[in-house]
Design a protein around this motif. Structure first.
Motif, PDB file in Angstrom:
ATOM      1  N   ALA A 536       0.677  -1.409  -0.082  1.00 37.42           N
ATOM      2  CA  ALA A 536       0.130  -0.148  -0.193  1.00 37.42           C
ATOM      3  C   ALA A 536       0.717   1.220   0.043  1.00 37.42           C
ATOM      4  CB  ALA A 536      -0.781   0.003   1.117  1.00 37.42           C
ATOM      5  N   HIS A 537       1.941   1.195   0.697  1.00 34.97           N
ATOM      6  CA  HIS A 537       2.811   2.447   0.706  1.00 34.97           C
ATOM      7  C   HIS A 537       3.606   2.674  -0.674  1.00 34.97           C
ATOM      8  CE1 HIS A 537       6.452   4.588   1.679  1.00 34.97           C
ATOM      9  NE2 HIS A 537       5.792   5.319   2.352  1.00 34.97           N
ATOM     10  N   ALA A 538       3.768   1.422  -1.216  1.00 30.34           N
ATOM     11  CA  ALA A 538       4.548   1.654  -2.524  1.00 30.34           C
ATOM     12  C   ALA A 538       3.537   2.019  -3.539  1.00 30.34           C
ATOM     13  CB  ALA A 538       5.313   0.301  -3.003  1.00 30.34           C
ATOM     14  N   TRP A 539       2.305   1.748  -3.424  1.00 24.54           N
ATOM     15  CA  TRP A 539       1.399   2.214  -4.525  1.00 24.54           C
ATOM     16  C   TRP A 539       1.126   3.812  -4.199  1.00 24.54           C
ATOM     17  CZ3 TRP A 539      -3.214   4.622  -3.846  1.00 24.54           C
ATOM     18  CH2 TRP A 539      -4.287   4.713  -4.813  1.00 24.54           C
ATOM     19  N   TRP A 540       1.032   4.240  -2.804  1.00 24.04           N
ATOM     20  CA  TRP A 540       0.954   5.284  -2.647  1.00 24.04           C
ATOM     21  C   TRP A 540       1.894   6.610  -2.900  1.00 24.04           C
ATOM     22  CZ3 TRP A 540      -3.464   8.243  -1.503  1.00 24.04           C
ATOM     23  CH2 TRP A 540      -3.461   9.211  -1.011  1.00 24.04           C
ATOM     24  N   THR A 541       3.107   5.821  -2.738  1.00 23.71           N
ATOM     25  CA  THR A 541       4.258   7.076  -3.190  1.00 23.71           C
ATOM     26  C   THR A 541       4.926   6.572  -4.437  1.00 23.71           C
ATOM     27  OG1 THR A 541       5.745   5.495  -1.949  1.00 23.71           O
ATOM     28  CG2 THR A 541       4.551   7.213  -0.618  1.00 23.71           C
ATOM     29  N   ARG A 542       4.581   5.741  -5.201  1.00 24.60           N
ATOM     30  CA  ARG A 542       5.444   5.503  -6.249  1.00 24.60           C
ATOM     31  C   ARG A 542       5.169   6.402  -7.584  1.00 24.60           C
ATOM     32  NH1 ARG A 542       4.825   2.619 -11.009  1.00 24.60           N
ATOM     33  NH2 ARG A 542       2.683   1.869  -9.955  1.00 24.60           N
ATOM     34  N   PRO A 543       6.111   7.011  -8.045  1.00 26.33           N
ATOM     35  CA  PRO A 543       5.667   7.851  -9.326  1.00 26.33           C
ATOM     36  C   PRO A 543       5.073   6.905 -10.526  1.00 26.33           C
ATOM     37  CG  PRO A 543       7.864   8.321  -8.453  1.00 26.33           C
ATOM     38  CD  PRO A 543       7.425   7.140  -7.675  1.00 26.33           C
ATOM     39  N   ARG A 544       4.263   7.262 -11.082  1.00 28.59           N
ATOM     40  CA  ARG A 544       3.651   6.936 -12.235  1.00 28.59           C
ATOM     41  C   ARG A 544       4.434   7.585 -13.700  1.00 28.59           C
ATOM     42  NH1 ARG A 544       1.626   5.233  -7.665  1.00 28.59           N
ATOM     43  NH2 ARG A 544      -0.417   4.179  -7.758  1.00 28.59           N
ATOM     44  N   VAL A 545       4.704   6.365 -14.439  1.00 28.78           N
ATOM     45  CA  VAL A 545       5.152   6.813 -15.764  1.00 28.78           C
ATOM     46  C   VAL A 545       4.538   7.831 -16.482  1.00 28.78           C
ATOM     47  CG1 VAL A 545       6.500   6.127 -17.650  1.00 28.78           C
ATOM     48  CG2 VAL A 545       6.548   4.749 -15.586  1.00 28.78           C
ATOM     49  N   HIS A 546       3.164   7.358 -16.675  1.00 22.73           N
ATOM     50  CA  HIS A 546       2.056   8.113 -17.337  1.00 22.73           C
ATOM     51  C   HIS A 546       1.849   9.372 -16.858  1.00 22.73           C
ATOM     52  CE1 HIS A 546      -0.544   6.090 -14.563  1.00 22.73           C
ATOM     53  NE2 HIS A 546      -1.280   6.920 -14.806  1.00 22.73           N
ATOM     54  N   ARG A 547       2.036   9.592 -15.401  1.00 25.41           N
ATOM     55  CA  ARG A 547       1.883  10.963 -14.774  1.00 25.41           C
ATOM     56  C   ARG A 547       2.871  11.787 -15.208  1.00 25.41           C
ATOM     57  NH1 ARG A 547      -2.952  12.568 -12.916  1.00 25.41           N
ATOM     58  NH2 ARG A 547      -2.022  13.712 -11.515  1.00 25.41           N
ATOM     59  N   VAL A 548       4.294  11.213 -15.244  1.00 24.55           N
ATOM     60  CA  VAL A 548       5.369  12.076 -15.608  1.00 24.55           C
ATOM     61  C   VAL A 548       5.113  12.534 -17.057  1.00 24.55           C
ATOM     62  CG1 VAL A 548       7.686  12.083 -15.882  1.00 24.55           C
ATOM     63  CG2 VAL A 548       6.948  11.005 -13.967  1.00 24.55           C
ATOM     64  N   ALA A 549       4.679  11.850 -17.943  1.00 27.63           N
ATOM     65  CA  ALA A 549       4.320  12.287 -19.455  1.00 27.63           C
ATOM     66  C   ALA A 549       3.167  13.308 -19.222  1.00 27.63           C
ATOM     67  CB  ALA A 549       4.057  11.076 -20.126  1.00 27.63           C
ATOM     68  N   GLU A 550       2.249  13.089 -18.455  1.00 26.97           N
ATOM     69  CA  GLU A 550       1.024  14.121 -18.398  1.00 26.97           C
ATOM     70  C   GLU A 550       1.670  15.422 -17.796  1.00 26.97           C
ATOM     71  OE1 GLU A 550      -2.229  12.603 -16.274  1.00 26.97           O
ATOM     72  OE2 GLU A 550      -2.565  10.902 -17.698  1.00 26.97           O
ATOM     73  N   ALA A 551       2.549  15.459 -17.085  1.00 32.84           N
ATOM     74  CA  ALA A 551       3.269  16.758 -16.517  1.00 32.84           C
ATOM     75  C   ALA A 551       4.131  17.237 -17.536  1.00 32.84           C
ATOM     76  CB  ALA A 551       3.938  16.388 -15.192  1.00 32.84           C
ATOM     77  N   SER A 552       4.707  16.380 -18.281  1.00 32.54           N
ATOM     78  CA  SER A 552       5.571  17.083 -19.298  1.00 32.54           C
ATOM     79  C   SER A 552       4.798  17.650 -20.519  1.00 32.54           C
ATOM     80  CB  SER A 552       6.567  15.958 -19.824  1.00 32.54           C
ATOM     81  OG  SER A 552       7.276  15.422 -18.875  1.00 32.54           O
ATOM     82  N   LEU A 553       3.647  17.314 -20.859  1.00 35.15           N
ATOM     83  CA  LEU A 553       2.657  17.724 -21.804  1.00 35.15           C
ATOM     84  C   LEU A 553       1.461  18.005 -21.348  1.00 35.15           C
ATOM     85  CD1 LEU A 553       3.389  14.940 -24.684  1.00 35.15           C
ATOM     86  CD2 LEU A 553       4.189  17.712 -24.625  1.00 35.15           C
ATOM     87  N   PRO A 554       1.256  19.247 -20.237  1.00 30.44           N
ATOM     88  CA  PRO A 554      -0.066  19.673 -19.614  1.00 30.44           C
ATOM     89  C   PRO A 554      -1.006  20.124 -20.686  1.00 30.44           C
ATOM     90  CG  PRO A 554       1.749  20.952 -19.184  1.00 30.44           C
ATOM     91  CD  PRO A 554       2.339  19.954 -19.732  1.00 30.44           C
ATOM     92  N   ASN A 555      -0.368  20.563 -22.035  1.00 32.51           N
ATOM     93  CA  ASN A 555      -1.322  21.426 -22.886  1.00 32.51           C
ATOM     94  C   ASN A 555      -1.421  20.595 -24.266  1.00 32.51           C
ATOM     95  OD1 ASN A 555      -1.581  23.378 -20.757  1.00 32.51           O
ATOM     96  ND2 ASN A 555       0.229  24.524 -21.568  1.00 32.51           N
ATOM     97  N   ARG A 556      -1.282  19.378 -23.920  1.00 32.60           N
ATOM     98  CA  ARG A 556      -0.981  18.371 -25.133  1.00 32.60           C
ATOM     99  C   ARG A 556      -2.153  18.761 -26.208  1.00 32.60           C
ATOM    100  NH1 ARG A 556      -1.744  15.762 -20.808  1.00 32.60           N
ATOM    101  NH2 ARG A 556      -3.333  14.062 -20.744  1.00 32.60           N
TER     102      ARG A 556
END
Length: 686
Positions: A536-556
């Motif tokens: 549960a702790h790993a799920w809660w704190t682990r960075p998601r790969v697709h969320r990093v991509a969304e942060a890199s292209l917020p206005n895609r």
């Protein structure tokens, strides 16, 4: 005749010759706040009334169900049209639907929240003031719905159980200030539902617009349909059931552990005993669930109606907020209105301008061709409409391209300028300044013999200085082996260094205490519980790969629209641009698009190389835990590729259209070598 006579004044006054050749400056393109935004906001206000209508109908269904469930025994078919039912519907809409619509409208965001993990998302959300505004709105709405439910129950359910008539105090002559436990349970249940719904909306990033098929023009989402009602009903049932179970556990823990612990504190029992002493007596907490099952059922029904109303309102708002807006056709110059719209500082309204401009660029009617010709040949504004459109679109793509290269991180601060001399020119490195004499240039006054003797014996006098220098000279001849055991005076530290060292010591002490407690708790907790907590702790704190991509292209989505607009107008300019205004910008447009495409493809290749699944024979040799982790990362990498694909597909399709339209005419333009190689691949493909 005298020569000094004054000259005669002509009868007709002399004036300048009038001319129509006046130097008049061409007007600039009007700002979006004056030309485009008022039209879009008028359409959005009209759509807001549609949300109100749909929410009112849904609230009417809920109030009718309340009235029937509360004991409508005779003439049930008249309940939906009774004046009391309609009045309760209006109040339900006012306390349940209207606050949510106002909240979503005031905190609407066009870009998602750049947070890679759920913990970061929730942490960053509760650092913003808007989140606390939302929490207060949800709490006020849920408690108001509970008060309305109690009012309906007490007014129309005369045969209900005693706990249905919820009052603040229990009816006891001996203890008149004992709080009603049923009311506390119901109120806390509604407060817990409000907090749980807020957390769910934050984790889903519900306050950001969900641009999707509606913006792309592929389908039109309906805000009030049978499928949406069924989806809302299933979501409300499942989420209400889950939150009710969690609330039962939390309430049982609070009654069994937290409340007795409060009575062990000094002075606190004196404040709590007159109101809550009866909660310490009675049966064991799990046995109370069977005795008060009707109260639990009532709280669940109230939570279900609250979540159902909120979910329907928010789903309707999501659908209508992302629906395209077409307003340029009702203006005198649609091209000017749309070019003005893409310069808007509001990203949400900018999406609508680009979406309508894409349809403007791709329409095939003679009227659309005439409007595009007028846009290309505009000479009434400075700069003209095409220059303003191309410049704004390339700036938008350039900003998002730089943000993508930084992977969503903010731009670094500019470097500090080098210090310069007062005259403005830096000093050369070889120049050496003349040393300044700090001693007195006057002859010192003669002092008395007694004063001279006291200065000699002082701690900083000549005698002490001679002794110190003699000791240092003697110590210099001592071997290094014995010099290490000589006493040395500690260097004097500054107060800031001492405070920093103390902070570091305290932080190390706190961290060491935490680690010791963590190790002791880990030793006492069973293995299965510790393993579940680790997952549960790993799920809660682990960075998601697709969320990093969304942060890199917020206005895609707006980037994809800008690419489509540029490419379609470029293709249309081959026949409709009579002055060749667009042709001079074609190399710049293609270079910008292919640079963005190269960066996107490199990132996708990096994702495939880093998170691709190994061959099946290698997977068979790995443990099940590692296989599940690799599959999860591969799925997230695929979702990240889909995020990048929004812009990648738009660029590829646009470049293909330009290559097919111009063909061999592209040889007339000059491109950089890397751009030419990339463009040659599209030419060879076609």
């Amino acid at each position: 005749m005298s020569t000094n006579a004054p000259p005669q004044t002509p009868s007709t006054p002399i004036r300048a010759i009038p001319s129509t050749l006046l130097s008049r400056t061409a007007p600039t393109i009007p700002p979006a706040s004056r030309q485009y935004e008022p039209l879009v906001k008028a359409v959005l206000r009209h759509r807001q009334y549609k949300i109100f209508l749909h929410s009112g109908l849904f609230g009417w269904l809920l109030v009718t169900a309340w009235r029937i469930w509360s004991g409508g025994d005779g003439e049930i078919w008249l309940l939906p049209v009774r004046p009391s039912t309609l009045a309760y519907t209006v109040v339900t809409f006012g306390v349940g639907a209207l606050p949510i619509v106002v909240l979503r409208k005031s905190h609407l965001s066009a870009a998602p929240t750049p947070s890679p993990s759920p913990s970061r998302t929730l942490g960053s959300a509760f650092q913003r003031r808007s989140t606390f505004h939302a929490l207060f709105t949800y709490l006020a709405s849920s408690l108001s719905i509970a008060a309305l439910h109690i009012l309906i129950t007490s007014a129309y359910d005369a045969t209900a159980d005693p706990h249905s008539r919820l009052s603040l105090f229990v009816k006891s002559r001996k203890h008149p200030y004992y709080l009603n436990g049923h009311l506390i349970y119901l109120v806390l249940s509604q407060a817990f539902i409000a907090f749980a719904c807020l957390v769910r909306n934050v984790l889903l990033d519900r306050f950001a617009v969900r641009w999707g098929p509606a913006l792309a023009g592929k389908e039109k989402l309906e805000s009030f349909s049978l499928a949406r009602i069924v989806t809302v009903a299933l979501t409300a049932i499942l989420y209400s059931l889950a939150t009710t179970v969690v609330y039962l556990v939390a309430f049982a823990f609070a009654r069994s552990a937290v409340l007795p612990a409060l009575y062990q504190l000094p002075l606190v029992p004196r404040l709590l005993r007159p109101f809550t002493a009866h909660f310490l007596r009675g049966q064991w907490t799990p046995l109370l669930l069977a005795r008060h099952w009707s109260l639990v059922r009532r709280a669940f029904y109230l939570a279900l109606t609250t979540v159902g109303l909120w979910e329907f309102v928010e789903s309707s708002f999501d659908a209508i907020a992302a629906e395209p807006v077409a307003v340029a056709g009702h203006t005198a110059d649609p091209g000017l209105t749309l070019v003005s719209g893409i310069t808007s500082s509001d990203l949400y309204l900018k999406h609508f301008a680009y979406a309508e401009l894409r349809d403007f660029a791709s329409a095939e009617s003679p009227e659309a061709s005439t409007r595009r010709t007028a846009l290309f040949g505009d000479q009434k504004h400075t700069p003209n409409m095409w220059v303003a459109l191309a410049r704004e679109s390339l700036l938008t793509l350039g900003r998002d391209y730089q943000l993508f290269l930084r992977r969503g991180q903010p731009a670094p601060p500019p470097a500090a300028p080098a210090p310069a001399s007062k005259s403005g020119t830096p000093l050369p490195a070889s120049a050496k300044a003349t040393p300044l004499l700090r001693t007195s240039v006057f002859k010192p006054a003669q002092s008395s013999p007694l004063r001279t003797a006291l200065d000699t014996l002082a701690s900083d006098g000549p005698l002490a200085t001679a002794v110190a220098s003699t000791a240092e000279a003697g110590a210099s001849h001592i071997p290094e082996l014995f010099r290490s055991v000589m006493p040395s005076a500690p260097p004097s530290a500054s107060p800031a260094a001492v405070a920093k060292k103390a902070e570091e010591n305290v932080a190390a002490l706190v961290e060491g205490t935490k680690s010791r407690w963590r190790e002791a708790l880990r030793a006492r907790v069973p293995g299965l519980v510790a393993e579940a907590w680790g997952h549960a702790h790993a799920w809660w704190t682990r960075p998601r790969v697709h969320r990093v991509a969304e942060a890199s292209l917020p206005n895609r989505h707006v980037d994809a629209l800008a690419v489509e607009v540029l490419c379609r107008l470029t293709c249309a300019s081959l026949k409709e641009d009579a002055y060749g205004v667009v042709q001079r910008d074609i190399p710049k447009i293609i270079e910008a698009l292919l640079s963005f495409l190269t960066a996107l493809e490199d990132y996708q290749a990096e994702l495939n190389a880093k998170y691709a699944l190994p061959p099946p024979d290698v997977l068979a040799t790995l443990p099940a835990k590692d296989v599940a982790e690799k599959e999860t990362l591969a799925m997230e990498a695929a979702r990240a590729s889909e995020v990048c694909g929004v812009v990648t597909d738009a660029i590829k399709e646009g470049i293909v259209q330009v290559v097919r339209t111009f063909g061999d005419k592209l040889a007339a333009f000059k491109f950089p070598l890397r751009v030419a190689k990339k463009l040659q691949g599209f030419v060879d493909y076609n």
